[in-house]
Design a protein around this motif. Structure first.
Motif, PDB file in Angstrom:
ATOM      1  N   GLU A 180       0.837  -1.175   0.000  1.00 55.38           N
ATOM      2  CA  GLU A 180       0.000   0.000   0.000  1.00 55.38           C
ATOM      3  C   GLU A 180       0.885   1.241   0.000  1.00 55.38           C
ATOM      4  N   ASN A 181       0.476   2.266  -0.705  1.00 55.95           N
ATOM      5  CA  ASN A 181       1.285   3.476  -0.815  1.00 55.95           C
ATOM      6  C   ASN A 181       1.563   4.055   0.574  1.00 55.95           C
ATOM      7  N   GLY A 182       2.835   4.346   0.858  1.00 58.38           N
ATOM      8  CA  GLY A 182       3.225   4.903   2.146  1.00 58.38           C
ATOM      9  C   GLY A 182       3.742   3.880   3.133  1.00 58.38           C
ATOM     10  N   VAL A 183       3.581   2.590   2.833  1.00 55.70           N
ATOM     11  CA  VAL A 183       4.074   1.536   3.726  1.00 55.70           C
ATOM     12  C   VAL A 183       5.573   1.356   3.508  1.00 55.70           C
ATOM     13  N   ASP A 184       6.318   1.302   4.584  1.00 51.43           N
ATOM     14  CA  ASP A 184       7.781   1.195   4.531  1.00 51.43           C
ATOM     15  C   ASP A 184       8.191  -0.170   3.970  1.00 51.43           C
ATOM     16  N   SER A 185       9.090  -0.155   3.006  1.00 52.42           N
ATOM     17  CA  SER A 185       9.545  -1.412   2.391  1.00 52.42           C
ATOM     18  C   SER A 185      10.856  -1.923   2.991  1.00 52.42           C
ATOM     19  N   ASP A 186      11.396  -1.220   3.986  1.00 59.68           N
ATOM     20  CA  ASP A 186      12.703  -1.594   4.531  1.00 59.68           C
ATOM     21  C   ASP A 186      12.696  -2.973   5.194  1.00 59.68           C
ATOM     22  N   LYS A 187      11.527  -3.388   5.731  1.00 60.08           N
ATOM     23  CA  LYS A 187      11.460  -4.665   6.430  1.00 60.08           C
ATOM     24  C   LYS A 187      11.216  -5.837   5.486  1.00 60.08           C
ATOM     25  N   ILE A 188      11.001  -5.543   4.216  1.00 58.74           N
ATOM     26  CA  ILE A 188      10.804  -6.599   3.222  1.00 58.74           C
ATOM     27  C   ILE A 188      12.163  -7.224   2.901  1.00 58.74           C
ATOM     28  N   PRO A 189      12.264  -8.560   2.848  1.00 61.16           N
ATOM     29  CA  PRO A 189      13.545  -9.203   2.511  1.00 61.16           C
ATOM     30  C   PRO A 189      14.162  -8.618   1.245  1.00 61.16           C
ATOM     31  N   ARG A 190      15.485  -8.469   1.242  1.00 60.52           N
ATOM     32  CA  ARG A 190      16.182  -7.784   0.164  1.00 60.52           C
ATOM     33  C   ARG A 190      16.006  -8.450  -1.202  1.00 60.52           C
ATOM     34  N   GLU A 191      15.749  -9.762  -1.207  1.00 62.39           N
ATOM     35  CA  GLU A 191      15.597 -10.458  -2.492  1.00 62.39           C
ATOM     36  C   GLU A 191      14.181 -10.339  -3.059  1.00 62.39           C
ATOM     37  N   THR A 192      13.276  -9.671  -2.351  1.00 62.81           N
ATOM     38  CA  THR A 192      11.883  -9.536  -2.795  1.00 62.81           C
ATOM     39  C   THR A 192      11.715  -8.332  -3.714  1.00 62.81           C
ATOM     40  N   ASN A 200      -8.296 -21.522 -12.073  1.00 57.32           N
ATOM     41  CA  ASN A 200      -6.922 -21.212 -11.691  1.00 57.32           C
ATOM     42  C   ASN A 200      -6.674 -19.716 -11.781  1.00 57.32           C
ATOM     43  N   VAL A 201      -6.249 -19.120 -10.678  1.00 52.29           N
ATOM     44  CA  VAL A 201      -5.970 -17.684 -10.634  1.00 52.29           C
ATOM     45  C   VAL A 201      -4.557 -17.465 -10.120  1.00 52.29           C
ATOM     46  N   TYR A 202      -3.724 -16.829 -10.936  1.00 52.84           N
ATOM     47  CA  TYR A 202      -2.370 -16.467 -10.496  1.00 52.84           C
ATOM     48  C   TYR A 202      -2.436 -15.103  -9.813  1.00 52.84           C
ATOM     49  N   SER A 203      -1.718 -14.971  -8.708  1.00 50.01           N
ATOM     50  CA  SER A 203      -1.834 -13.756  -7.911  1.00 50.01           C
ATOM     51  C   SER A 203      -0.495 -13.398  -7.267  1.00 50.01           C
ATOM     52  N   LEU A 204      -0.473 -12.222  -6.645  1.00 47.54           N
ATOM     53  CA  LEU A 204       0.711 -11.720  -5.951  1.00 47.54           C
ATOM     54  C   LEU A 204       0.318 -11.337  -4.530  1.00 47.54           C
ATOM     55  N   ARG A 205       1.248 -11.470  -3.616  1.00 46.24           N
ATOM     56  CA  ARG A 205       0.978 -11.064  -2.240  1.00 46.24           C
ATOM     57  C   ARG A 205       0.909  -9.551  -2.134  1.00 46.24           C
ATOM     58  N   CYS A 206       0.088  -9.126  -1.189  1.00 49.26           N
ATOM     59  CA  CYS A 206      -0.168  -7.695  -1.037  1.00 49.26           C
ATOM     60  C   CYS A 206      -0.241  -7.363   0.446  1.00 49.26           C
ATOM     61  N   HIS A 207       0.316  -6.233   0.830  1.00 46.65           N
ATOM     62  CA  HIS A 207       0.269  -5.767   2.223  1.00 46.65           C
ATOM     63  C   HIS A 207      -0.439  -4.419   2.237  1.00 46.65           C
ATOM     64  N   CYS A 208      -1.682  -4.413   2.786  1.00 45.69           N
ATOM     65  CA  CYS A 208      -2.472  -3.172   2.785  1.00 45.69           C
ATOM     66  C   CYS A 208      -3.080  -2.934   4.166  1.00 45.69           C
ATOM     67  N   PRO A 209      -2.249  -2.533   5.136  1.00 44.40           N
ATOM     68  CA  PRO A 209      -2.722  -2.360   6.518  1.00 44.40           C
ATOM     69  C   PRO A 209      -3.769  -1.279   6.699  1.00 44.40           C
ATOM     70  N   VAL A 210      -3.738  -0.229   5.875  1.00 39.83           N
ATOM     71  CA  VAL A 210      -4.713   0.856   6.026  1.00 39.83           C
ATOM     72  C   VAL A 210      -6.118   0.361   5.688  1.00 39.83           C
ATOM     73  N   ILE A 211      -6.246  -0.388   4.588  1.00 41.98           N
ATOM     74  CA  ILE A 211      -7.546  -0.930   4.188  1.00 41.98           C
ATOM     75  C   ILE A 211      -8.084  -1.852   5.272  1.00 41.98           C
ATOM     76  N   VAL A 233      -7.786 -11.644  11.291  1.00 45.16           N
ATOM     77  CA  VAL A 233      -7.976 -11.246   9.887  1.00 45.16           C
ATOM     78  C   VAL A 233      -7.024 -10.119   9.511  1.00 45.16           C
ATOM     79  N   VAL A 234      -6.839  -9.162  10.412  1.00 49.12           N
ATOM     80  CA  VAL A 234      -5.976  -8.014  10.133  1.00 49.12           C
ATOM     81  C   VAL A 234      -4.537  -8.452   9.875  1.00 49.12           C
ATOM     82  N   THR A 235      -4.122  -9.556  10.477  1.00 50.19           N
ATOM     83  CA  THR A 235      -2.730 -10.025  10.305  1.00 50.19           C
ATOM     84  C   THR A 235      -2.558 -10.955   9.111  1.00 50.19           C
ATOM     85  N   MET A 236      -3.648 -11.337   8.454  1.00 51.42           N
ATOM     86  CA  MET A 236      -3.552 -12.315   7.366  1.00 51.42           C
ATOM     87  C   MET A 236      -3.153 -11.652   6.050  1.00 51.42           C
TER      88      MET A 236
END
Length: 474
Positions: free
Chosen positions: A107-119, A203-214, A234-237
């Motif tokens: 989500e826009n504004g979420v810090d990416s520093d904690k995301i693994p470097r290879e991601t 079959n649906v191909y998808s990507l992981r998403c982190h949207c804490p504000v929503i 649910v909020v942590t899933m």
């Protein structure tokens, strides 16, 4: 089923909202008895809590086994009615989500520093899209190896920003070679349907998403349900984005839809029996009575109606004696959604699930009249549903006997599939001498022969055991 038509009452009686001036105490008791009988019937038909849990456990185990054998590039997740435990082994499609690893959408504004470097990281650009949709702007390309399904779907927008194209993403996957016995069907939204014999898969191909504000906005709503512990869970899933834009959008080829599949599985698992039965019956109404041709209304529409009903009403009122009252409430919500072409998405209310559904005026009027008739028919409306009608005719002894055999067969089929996966080597060769594999198969054959014998005794001339097996699991 009990006679009478008192389910429209809206008086306060034992926690059920009704109007006591409309019907006698006798009519209210008739309604409650009919509701109790219907709950018993739903349990016999394979929608009770124990079989639902067994199905959920079996599909989670199937996912674990499949992912353990995989390369780690794609993770498989069963979603939809199978993950909810609400459909039989061969009944309806298996909704399978394939999550591409090594990718995260923030989500826009979420810090990416904690995301693994290879991601590899993308940013959700939601402000330029319809609610619940987003573009994916490449924030940082990381890692030495980028999956081809990602690399080949990158493009630029009018401002030179690198975006991930949903259309190209699906095309890349659609070009892949299928197994020899798998038939691929025409794309449906984000799904690439396929079939192999009696098995049908979306079959649906998808990507992981982190949207804490929503998710925070969802969690902060005033509600009767779900309970606080489920809200916190649910909020942590994980959330996901799937490759489909908003219908009619000029830029739908670069738009993605934000989804909460695993969170919704958790929410559906926390519904009580009455709420689950309402959901199943409303799905039957859509499939067997309204019969949409172009998915103007889907089971997902019904799911959201039930989730809103659960959130907005005291849970004590959803008991087995109130089933007919809440079924009518669900029909009324469905009628309103069709009439107004409006139904808020449970996780993101700003998104209207009926927007661009393709429902024309004539069809809308027909469905509104049909649902109104059903609401006025009371408990007799269930006779419109083929599965319920057949169950009422065969109730109680033949249905109880057959259901016992059918449930055992389904559990065996689920276990047999998972055991087959465990007995398979890296080349796909199955060790059929495995004692447990043989024992399960032997009992399956024995059960089908028992049913075949009774069918013949009662006048049936069907002798194909494989066909009987398939019919029992549909």
């Amino acid at each position: 089923m009990a006679e009478g038509d008192p389910w429209r009452d809206k008086a306060e009686h034992e926690g059920i909202p009704r109007n006591s001036g409309l019907y006698s105490r006798h009519s209210i008791v008739q309604c409650e008895n009919a509701s109790l009988e219907m709950c018993t019937l739903m349990n016999c038909l394979g929608y009770g809590p124990h079989i639902r849990q067994a199905r959920r456990d079996a599909y989670r185990e199937a996912d674990r086994l499949n992912n353990a054998r995989g390369t780690g590039i794609i993770t498989m997740v069963t979603t939809g009615s199978k993950a909810e435990g609400l459909t039989r082994f061969l009944e309806s499609d298996v909704d399978t989500m394939y999550v591409v690893e090594g990718i995260m959408c923030l989500e826009n504004g979420v810090d990416s520093d904690k995301i693994p470097r290879e991601t590899t990281v993308f940013t959700l650009i939601t402000g330029v899209c319809y609610h619940g949709h987003s573009r994916l702007n490449l924030l940082e390309l990381r890692g030495d190896i980028i999956p081809s399904i990602i690399r080949d779907a990158l493009c630029e927008d009018e401002n030179g920003r690198v975006l991930l194209s949903s259309a190209l993403f699906v095309d890349v996957d659609n070009d892949r070679t299928s197994a020899p016995n798998v038939i691929r069907h025409e794309r449906a939204g984000p799904s690439l349907p396929s079939s192999s014999g009696p098995f049908h898969t979306d079959n649906v191909y998808s990507l992981r998403c982190h949207c804490p504000v929503i998710l925070s906005r969802w969690a902060e709503r005033t509600r009767h349900w779900p309970p606080p512990d489920i809200v916190r869970k649910v909020v942590t899933m994980e959330s996901f984005v799937t490759p489909v834009g908003f219908k009619g959008s000029e830029y739908q080829h670069v738009e993605w839809r934000i989804c909460f599949n695993t969170a919704e599985n958790e929410l559906m698992s926390s519904l009580n029996n009455t709420q689950v039965y309402i959901y199943v019956l409303l799905k039957m109404v859509v499939k067997d009575v309204l019969k949409p041709v172009k998915k103007e209304i889907t089971s997902y529409t019904v799911k959201n109606i039930v989730l809103w009903l659960a959130e907005n009403n005291p849970q004590a009122q959803f008991n087995e004696s109130s089933l007919f009252y809440w079924l009518r409430e669900g029909l009324e919500k469905l009628r309103t959604a069709i009439l107004k072409i409006e139904l808020p998405y449970y996780m993101i209310p700003e998104r209207n699930l009926m927007e661009a559904c393709g429902l024309d005026e004539g069809q809308k009027c027909t469905w509104v009249y049909t649902i109104t008739d059903m609401m006025n028919e009371g408990s007799n409306t269930l006779l419109r549903l083929p599965r319920i009608r057949k169950a009422i005719i065969s109730h109680p002894e033949p249905l109880a006997w057959y259901n016992k055999k059918r449930v055992e067969l389904e559990l065996l089929a689920l276990n047999f599939r998972n055991r087959t996966e465990q007995c398979m080597d890296k080349n796909g060769v199955i060790n059929r001498s495995d004692p447990m594999h043989q024992a399960i198969l032997s009992r399956i054959v024995e059960l089908v022969r028992e049913v075949h014998k009774r069918m013949n005794r009662e006048g049936s001339r069907l002798n194909d055991l494989i066909e009987i097996y398939d019919m029992m699991l549909m």
